[in-house]
Design a protein around this motif. Sequence first.
Motif, PDB file in Angstrom:
ATOM      1  N   LYS A   1       0.829  -1.204   0.000  1.00  0.00           N
ATOM      2  CA  LYS A   1       0.000   0.000   0.000  1.00  0.00           C
ATOM      3  C   LYS A   1       0.864   1.255   0.000  1.00  0.00           C
ATOM      4  CE  LYS A   1      -4.321  -1.468   2.066  1.00  0.00           C
ATOM      5  NZ  LYS A   1      -5.247  -1.288   3.196  1.00  0.00           N
TER       6      LYS A   1
ATOM      7  N   GLU B   1       2.360   1.708  -3.417  1.00  0.00           N
ATOM      8  CA  GLU B   1       1.336   2.176  -4.350  1.00  0.00           C
ATOM      9  C   GLU B   1       1.041   3.659  -4.152  1.00  0.00           C
ATOM     10  OE1 GLU B   1      -3.330   1.337  -5.530  1.00  0.00           O
ATOM     11  OE2 GLU B   1      -2.393   0.226  -3.896  1.00  0.00           O
ATOM     12  N   ARG B   2       0.926   4.083  -2.884  1.00  0.00           N
ATOM     13  CA  ARG B   2       0.685   5.503  -2.599  1.00  0.00           C
ATOM     14  C   ARG B   2       1.810   6.375  -3.119  1.00  0.00           C
ATOM     15  NH1 ARG B   2      -0.943   4.935   3.396  1.00  0.00           N
ATOM     16  NH2 ARG B   2       0.976   3.863   3.125  1.00  0.00           N
ATOM     17  N   GLN B   3       3.043   5.890  -2.968  1.00  0.00           N
ATOM     18  CA  GLN B   3       4.183   6.689  -3.400  1.00  0.00           C
ATOM     19  C   GLN B   3       4.253   6.765  -4.924  1.00  0.00           C
ATOM     20  OE1 GLN B   3       8.003   5.153  -2.287  1.00  0.00           O
ATOM     21  NE2 GLN B   3       8.931   7.168  -2.312  1.00  0.00           N
ATOM     22  N   GLY B   4       3.777   5.739  -5.607  1.00  0.00           N
ATOM     23  CA  GLY B   4       3.840   5.717  -7.059  1.00  0.00           C
ATOM     24  C   GLY B   4       2.781   6.559  -7.738  1.00  0.00           C
ATOM     25  N   ARG B   5       1.702   6.862  -7.029  1.00  0.00           N
ATOM     26  CA  ARG B   5       0.644   7.683  -7.613  1.00  0.00           C
ATOM     27  C   ARG B   5       1.094   9.121  -7.787  1.00  0.00           C
ATOM     28  NH1 ARG B   5      -4.015   6.583  -3.628  1.00  0.00           N
ATOM     29  NH2 ARG B   5      -3.689   4.358  -3.423  1.00  0.00           N
ATOM     30  N   ALA B   6       0.498   9.753  -8.790  1.00  0.00           N
ATOM     31  CA  ALA B   6       0.787  11.172  -9.008  1.00  0.00           C
ATOM     32  C   ALA B   6       0.105  11.980  -7.907  1.00  0.00           C
ATOM     33  CB  ALA B   6       0.269  11.604 -10.361  1.00  0.00           C
ATOM     34  N   PRO B   7       0.778  12.988  -7.405  1.00  0.00           N
ATOM     35  CA  PRO B   7       0.153  13.795  -6.347  1.00  0.00           C
ATOM     36  C   PRO B   7      -1.063  14.542  -6.885  1.00  0.00           C
ATOM     37  CG  PRO B   7       2.206  14.788  -7.055  1.00  0.00           C
ATOM     38  CD  PRO B   7       2.095  13.468  -7.747  1.00  0.00           C
ATOM     39  N   LYS B   8      -2.108  14.596  -6.084  1.00  0.00           N
ATOM     40  CA  LYS B   8      -3.316  15.303  -6.487  1.00  0.00           C
ATOM     41  C   LYS B   8      -3.135  16.793  -6.246  1.00  0.00           C
ATOM     42  CE  LYS B   8      -6.462  11.539  -5.427  1.00  0.00           C
ATOM     43  NZ  LYS B   8      -7.636  11.133  -4.633  1.00  0.00           N
TER      44      LYS B   8
END
Length: 89
Positions: free
Chosen positions: A66, A69-76
Amino acid sequence: MKDLYDAARHLVWLTQFGLSVVLPPVLFLLGAVWLRKQFGLGGWVILVGFALGMVAAIGSLRSSLKAIERQGRAPKKKQEPPPISFNQH
């Protein structure tokens, strides 16, 4: 320089990921063997230690995945509310 930073960051994640999955079963098994020798308990202690170690390893694996995955997402981007006009007050 950025490539070196990214490689070092991924190496740290990989090391943490491996240790967080491998260490819980090993430590629980060592604790179970110690309990068996120290208190003369049966072989069931080893099975309980193995089961608890696997549960801890799966929980750690889940939380690590998790976090990756959070680190790989583009920042909102934060959306700012539109300015208040005359008709919206």
